[in-house]
Each structure stands twice: as C-alpha cells, then as structure tokens.
Design a protein around this motif. Structure first.
Motif, PDB file in Angstrom:
ATOM      1  N   ASP A  83     -60.677  76.669  86.532  1.00 39.16           N
ATOM      2  CA  ASP A  83     -61.749  77.532  87.002  1.00 39.16           C
ATOM      3  C   ASP A  83     -62.417  76.939  88.235  1.00 39.16           C
ATOM      4  OD1 ASP A  83     -61.360  79.448  85.077  1.00 39.16           O
ATOM      5  OD2 ASP A  83     -62.983  78.771  83.770  1.00 39.16           O
ATOM      6  N   ALA A  84     -63.009  77.805  89.048  1.00 35.99           N
ATOM      7  CA  ALA A  84     -63.599  77.363  90.314  1.00 35.99           C
ATOM      8  C   ALA A  84     -64.733  76.365  90.113  1.00 35.99           C
ATOM      9  CB  ALA A  84     -64.094  78.582  91.093  1.00 35.99           C
ATOM     10  N   ASP A  85     -65.465  76.470  88.994  1.00 38.46           N
ATOM     11  CA  ASP A  85     -66.601  75.577  88.790  1.00 38.46           C
ATOM     12  C   ASP A  85     -66.233  74.297  88.050  1.00 38.46           C
ATOM     13  OD1 ASP A  85     -66.129  76.820  86.383  1.00 38.46           O
ATOM     14  OD2 ASP A  85     -68.232  77.255  85.941  1.00 38.46           O
ATOM     15  N   PHE A  86     -64.951  74.102  87.754  1.00 43.73           N
ATOM     16  CA  PHE A  86     -64.547  72.824  87.157  1.00 43.73           C
ATOM     17  C   PHE A  86     -64.373  71.819  88.296  1.00 43.73           C
ATOM     18  CE2 PHE A  86     -61.956  69.639  85.086  1.00 43.73           C
ATOM     19  CZ  PHE A  86     -62.526  69.586  83.823  1.00 43.73           C
ATOM     20  N   PRO A  87     -65.044  70.670  88.253  1.00 45.29           N
ATOM     21  CA  PRO A  87     -65.134  69.820  89.446  1.00 45.29           C
ATOM     22  C   PRO A  87     -63.901  69.000  89.784  1.00 45.29           C
ATOM     23  CG  PRO A  87     -66.334  68.829  87.617  1.00 45.29           C
ATOM     24  CD  PRO A  87     -65.899  70.188  87.150  1.00 45.29           C
ATOM     25  N   PHE A  88     -62.974  68.819  88.836  1.00 43.18           N
ATOM     26  CA  PHE A  88     -61.865  67.894  89.051  1.00 43.18           C
ATOM     27  C   PHE A  88     -60.528  68.624  89.013  1.00 43.18           C
ATOM     28  CE2 PHE A  88     -65.187  65.630  86.569  1.00 43.18           C
ATOM     29  CZ  PHE A  88     -65.656  64.822  87.603  1.00 43.18           C
ATOM     30  N   PRO A  89     -59.531  68.131  89.742  1.00 43.91           N
ATOM     31  CA  PRO A  89     -58.205  68.751  89.693  1.00 43.91           C
ATOM     32  C   PRO A  89     -57.496  68.445  88.384  1.00 43.91           C
ATOM     33  CG  PRO A  89     -58.153  66.802  91.096  1.00 43.91           C
ATOM     34  CD  PRO A  89     -59.594  67.022  90.727  1.00 43.91           C
ATOM     35  N   LEU A  90     -56.780  69.427  87.884  1.00 43.03           N
ATOM     36  CA  LEU A  90     -55.992  69.219  86.662  1.00 43.03           C
ATOM     37  C   LEU A  90     -54.843  68.260  86.922  1.00 43.03           C
ATOM     38  CD1 LEU A  90     -54.929  69.898  83.798  1.00 43.03           C
ATOM     39  CD2 LEU A  90     -53.858  71.920  84.790  1.00 43.03           C
ATOM     40  N   ILE A  91     -54.088  68.519  87.984  1.00 43.22           N
ATOM     41  CA  ILE A  91     -52.935  67.670  88.303  1.00 43.22           C
ATOM     42  C   ILE A  91     -53.434  66.318  88.784  1.00 43.22           C
ATOM     43  CG2 ILE A  91     -50.919  67.397  89.790  1.00 43.22           C
ATOM     44  CD1 ILE A  91     -50.602  70.411  89.744  1.00 43.22           C
ATOM     45  N   TRP A 175     -36.466  54.655  67.708  1.00 45.79           N
ATOM     46  CA  TRP A 175     -36.095  56.012  68.108  1.00 45.79           C
ATOM     47  C   TRP A 175     -35.557  56.006  69.528  1.00 45.79           C
ATOM     48  CZ3 TRP A 175     -41.712  57.576  66.654  1.00 45.79           C
ATOM     49  CH2 TRP A 175     -41.847  57.615  65.257  1.00 45.79           C
ATOM     50  N   ARG A 176     -34.483  56.723  69.720  1.00 45.90           N
ATOM     51  CA  ARG A 176     -33.978  56.984  71.065  1.00 45.90           C
ATOM     52  C   ARG A 176     -34.629  58.272  71.562  1.00 45.90           C
ATOM     53  NH1 ARG A 176     -29.640  53.915  72.666  1.00 45.90           N
ATOM     54  NH2 ARG A 176     -28.651  52.660  71.022  1.00 45.90           N
ATOM     55  N   VAL A 177     -35.291  58.194  72.692  1.00 46.70           N
ATOM     56  CA  VAL A 177     -35.972  59.354  73.263  1.00 46.70           C
ATOM     57  C   VAL A 177     -35.105  59.887  74.405  1.00 46.70           C
ATOM     58  CG1 VAL A 177     -38.115  60.227  74.238  1.00 46.70           C
ATOM     59  CG2 VAL A 177     -38.166  58.228  72.722  1.00 46.70           C
ATOM     60  N   PRO A 178     -34.557  61.091  74.254  1.00 47.30           N
ATOM     61  CA  PRO A 178     -33.596  61.576  75.250  1.00 47.30           C
ATOM     62  C   PRO A 178     -34.253  61.936  76.586  1.00 47.30           C
ATOM     63  CG  PRO A 178     -34.018  63.258  73.609  1.00 47.30           C
ATOM     64  CD  PRO A 178     -34.708  62.022  73.124  1.00 47.30           C
ATOM     65  N   GLU A 179     -33.411  61.982  77.598  1.00 43.62           N
ATOM     66  CA  GLU A 179     -33.886  62.278  78.958  1.00 43.62           C
ATOM     67  C   GLU A 179     -34.523  63.644  79.065  1.00 43.62           C
ATOM     68  OE1 GLU A 179     -33.670  64.171  82.830  1.00 43.62           O
ATOM     69  OE2 GLU A 179     -32.331  64.608  81.135  1.00 43.62           O
ATOM     70  N   ASP A 180     -34.104  64.601  78.230  1.00 41.11           N
ATOM     71  CA  ASP A 180     -34.591  65.972  78.357  1.00 41.11           C
ATOM     72  C   ASP A 180     -35.767  66.293  77.439  1.00 41.11           C
ATOM     73  OD1 ASP A 180     -33.316  65.984  75.897  1.00 41.11           O
ATOM     74  OD2 ASP A 180     -32.257  67.885  76.248  1.00 41.11           O
ATOM     75  N   ILE A 181     -36.374  65.294  76.797  1.00 39.75           N
ATOM     76  CA  ILE A 181     -37.435  65.597  75.842  1.00 39.75           C
ATOM     77  C   ILE A 181     -38.646  66.212  76.529  1.00 39.75           C
ATOM     78  CG2 ILE A 181     -38.677  63.381  75.855  1.00 39.75           C
ATOM     79  CD1 ILE A 181     -37.801  65.524  72.772  1.00 39.75           C
ATOM     80  N   GLY A 182     -38.906  65.837  77.782  1.00 38.70           N
ATOM     81  CA  GLY A 182     -40.021  66.433  78.513  1.00 38.70           C
ATOM     82  C   GLY A 182     -39.817  67.917  78.748  1.00 38.70           C
ATOM     83  N   SER A 189     -44.496  73.796  74.310  1.00 39.55           N
ATOM     84  CA  SER A 189     -45.933  73.557  74.463  1.00 39.55           C
ATOM     85  C   SER A 189     -46.526  74.319  75.637  1.00 39.55           C
ATOM     86  CB  SER A 189     -46.203  72.062  74.664  1.00 39.55           C
ATOM     87  OG  SER A 189     -45.707  71.628  75.922  1.00 39.55           O
ATOM     88  N   GLY A 190     -45.681  74.715  76.584  1.00 37.94           N
ATOM     89  CA  GLY A 190     -46.172  75.332  77.807  1.00 37.94           C
ATOM     90  C   GLY A 190     -46.603  74.325  78.850  1.00 37.94           C
ATOM     91  N   ASP A 191     -46.626  73.042  78.515  1.00 36.17           N
ATOM     92  CA  ASP A 191     -47.060  71.996  79.446  1.00 36.17           C
ATOM     93  C   ASP A 191     -45.875  71.585  80.319  1.00 36.17           C
ATOM     94  OD1 ASP A 191     -48.082  69.887  80.826  1.00 36.17           O
ATOM     95  OD2 ASP A 191     -48.751  68.750  79.082  1.00 36.17           O
ATOM     96  N   ARG A 192     -45.731  72.286  81.446  1.00 38.73           N
ATOM     97  CA  ARG A 192     -44.614  72.018  82.356  1.00 38.73           C
ATOM     98  C   ARG A 192     -45.080  71.245  83.579  1.00 38.73           C
ATOM     99  NH1 ARG A 192     -43.682  77.176  80.230  1.00 38.73           N
ATOM    100  NH2 ARG A 192     -41.696  77.409  79.117  1.00 38.73           N
ATOM    101  N   ASN A 193     -45.916  70.274  83.345  1.00 39.92           N
ATOM    102  CA  ASN A 193     -46.331  69.365  84.417  1.00 39.92           C
ATOM    103  C   ASN A 193     -45.080  68.697  84.986  1.00 39.92           C
ATOM    104  OD1 ASN A 193     -47.285  66.990  85.823  1.00 39.92           O
ATOM    105  ND2 ASN A 193     -49.218  67.225  84.736  1.00 39.92           N
ATOM    106  N   PRO A 194     -44.923  68.675  86.316  1.00 38.86           N
ATOM    107  CA  PRO A 194     -43.689  68.134  86.907  1.00 38.86           C
ATOM    108  C   PRO A 194     -43.400  66.681  86.579  1.00 38.86           C
ATOM    109  CG  PRO A 194     -45.364  68.592  88.592  1.00 38.86           C
ATOM    110  CD  PRO A 194     -45.828  69.243  87.337  1.00 38.86           C
ATOM    111  N   ILE A 195     -44.392  65.903  86.155  1.00 37.80           N
ATOM    112  CA  ILE A 195     -44.133  64.507  85.809  1.00 37.80           C
ATOM    113  C   ILE A 195     -43.274  64.385  84.560  1.00 37.80           C
ATOM    114  CG2 ILE A 195     -46.242  63.688  86.916  1.00 37.80           C
ATOM    115  CD1 ILE A 195     -47.522  63.459  84.164  1.00 37.80           C
ATOM    116  N   HIS A 196     -43.155  65.467  83.776  1.00 38.70           N
ATOM    117  CA  HIS A 196     -42.394  65.436  82.531  1.00 38.70           C
ATOM    118  C   HIS A 196     -40.999  66.036  82.644  1.00 38.70           C
ATOM    119  CE1 HIS A 196     -46.093  64.244  80.612  1.00 38.70           C
ATOM    120  NE2 HIS A 196     -46.679  65.398  80.870  1.00 38.70           N
TER     121      HIS A 196
END
Length: 280
Positions: A83-91, A175-182, A189-196
């Motif tokens: 939102d416009a009044d939120f002061p900080f960037p999400l990314i 646990w082996r965590v696969p490359e595609d888990i992100g 989850s809908g969280d498609r942040n590019p870092i993942h």
C-alpha cells in the motif's frame, strides 16, 4: 484501527509488480498504517491443502498444520506492505522470526475469518523491524495467531548475531533439500520472490544460489512432530542463515519441560539455519 473488508484474497500476480516499483520509491518512515485487512467466510481448498502437505512433509489429514493458515493470510500481508502508506519496500525485507499459536486444531471443513495488521515499529542493530500480525477466527473465536517479524536494513548500529546459536543436541534426521523446493513452495504459498526461484534471479539480490523459504523450513521442522503435539501449541522460530539450494541439512530436537527445542543446521559446516521452540 479501521477494519477494511477485502471480500476475496488479494491477487499476488498484481501485487508483486507493484512491490517491484515500490522498491524504487519507498524511503522509509516512522509511521505504520493503522488498518486491519479482513477476509471473511474463508473456506480451505482440500486440493490446495494436500499440495501444501506434500511439499512440506505433512501427512494428508483433515486438520490444518499450524503453519498452513500463514499461506492464506500471506496475500493480505503483501497487500498491506505494498500500500502507498506503508513506509518500507517489501522486496529486500528480511524475515527474522515467526511465532504461531493455535488454541485448538483447525479443520479443513471449517469457515474462517482472517485478519492482518502491522505493528510495533522499533530499532534493530541493522536497521528497523516491525511485526506483521495475522489472525484466524472461527465462529467469532480467535483460534490462531501468527506474528512475523521483518527487518528493513539501514541505519542500525551494525552489530550482527545472525550466525550465533547452536543445534540442540545430536541430529535426529538429515534431509536433502532439492534445488526446486523454492519453486514448489512458491507455487502453493504464492510467495514467488525471485530469491527463491532460480540462481540467476537470486544473484540479482546478492545470493549465490536460490534460497529456501523460511516458512518452508519451519513447516518442514514442524512436520517432524506430527502425532506428538496437543491441539493447542505454540511454535516460535528465529531464522538464521539462509538455506542455499540444493542443500543437505541436519534436524535436531530435544524434549524440554514444556515442549521441545529444535534446530536446523548445514550438514557440512554446522552453521545454523533455524532455531525454534515448541511450547505445549
């Protein structure tokens, strides 16, 4: 706080481009929006729950994992943070901690009212931090509470404790965590942040490889306790160093007087990824 009814879950497909633009324009501030977003009459999609269970290691069941409502409220959190009044960037904001409490089991056939607001802007050694608070109500009763603490870097003292801590005892599982888990967790989850999502997109934000979602690591640890926890419990974790994908991680757990203490570390270097406590 003013309560705003949304009527439906916000579209992350529309919000993420907005977040990218906001990352270029938002410069901080001293005021958080005093607004509650509410989404009423929410029904769980059993197919979506099953997909979440599979990617996080839970058994298929009629009861919701304590971490599952977080993915339902996540689009509401993103809306508030773009939102416009939120002061900080999400990314660029860093997820430091997540604390979830439920007063009883939540079932797939229930109807929920979800609420999200932000509070408690305060200093941090590396900048500023704030709490994103999410709640679930069933028949007017508060049954689930989630607090995610985020860091916005810049202007802090510069002290660091991200790599501190140690695992609670010898590993009980590797646990082996696969490359595609992100990408897989991002899909449910809908969280498609590019870092993942991919090494190339992660490098744009300073990571050598894509990193696992913090909430996936929390859910994966919680799945290790299935069948051992009462309906009412609290799971509190602090996210330490990111899990670079692919990875091999060691999970350890010890019983304490009022629950469990657990951790997740890198197998090769022993550096901590997550430290948590379950209170029952």
């Amino acid at each position: 706080m003013a309560v705003v009814d949304l009527g439906e879950s916000p579209s992350l497909g529309l919000l993420y481009p907005k977040a990218a633009v906001a990352g270029l324009t938002k410069r901080g501030g001293d005021e958080l929006p005093e607004r509650v977003y509410q989404w009423r009459g929410v029904r769980v999609d059993p197919a979506h729950l099953a997909a979440y269970d599979r990617v996080c290691g839970f058994r298929l069941a009629d009861e919701l994992p304590a971490t599952y409502p977080h993915v339902l409220t996540f689009p509401m959190q993103v809306k508030l943070m773009t939102d416009a009044d939120f002061p900080f960037p999400l990314i660029g904001s860093v997820h430091l901690r997540n604390r979830i409490s439920q007063s009883r089991a939540l079932r797939v056939d229930e109807e929920f009212d979800l609420r999200v607001h932000v509070e408690n802007l305060r200093p941090h050694a590396k900048g500023r931090q704030f709490d994103m608070v999410s709640q679930a109500f069933a028949a007017g009763e508060a049954v689930w509470h989630d607090t995610s603490t985020y860091l916005v870097r810049g202007g802090g003292s510069g002290a660091s404790s991200a790599g501190s801590g140690s695992a609670p005892g010898a590993p009980s599982a590797v646990w082996r965590v696969p490359e595609d888990i992100g990408r897989r967790y991002g899909e449910v989850s809908g969280d498609r942040n590019p870092i993942h999502l991919h090494p190339l997109s992660a490098r744009l934000f300073g990571f050598r490889r894509a990193i696992a979602h913090g909430m996936w690591t929390k859910a994966r640890c919680l799945a290790a306790y299935e069948g051992r926890l009462p309906e009412a419990h609290t799971v509190d974790v602090r996210f330490k160093l990111p899990v670079l994908l692919p990875a091999k991680v060691a999970f350890s757990s010890v019983r304490v007087e009022d629950g469990y203490r657990f951790g997740l570390v890198d197998v090769r270097k022993g550096k901590p990824h997550l430290e948590g406590v379950i209170t029952v």
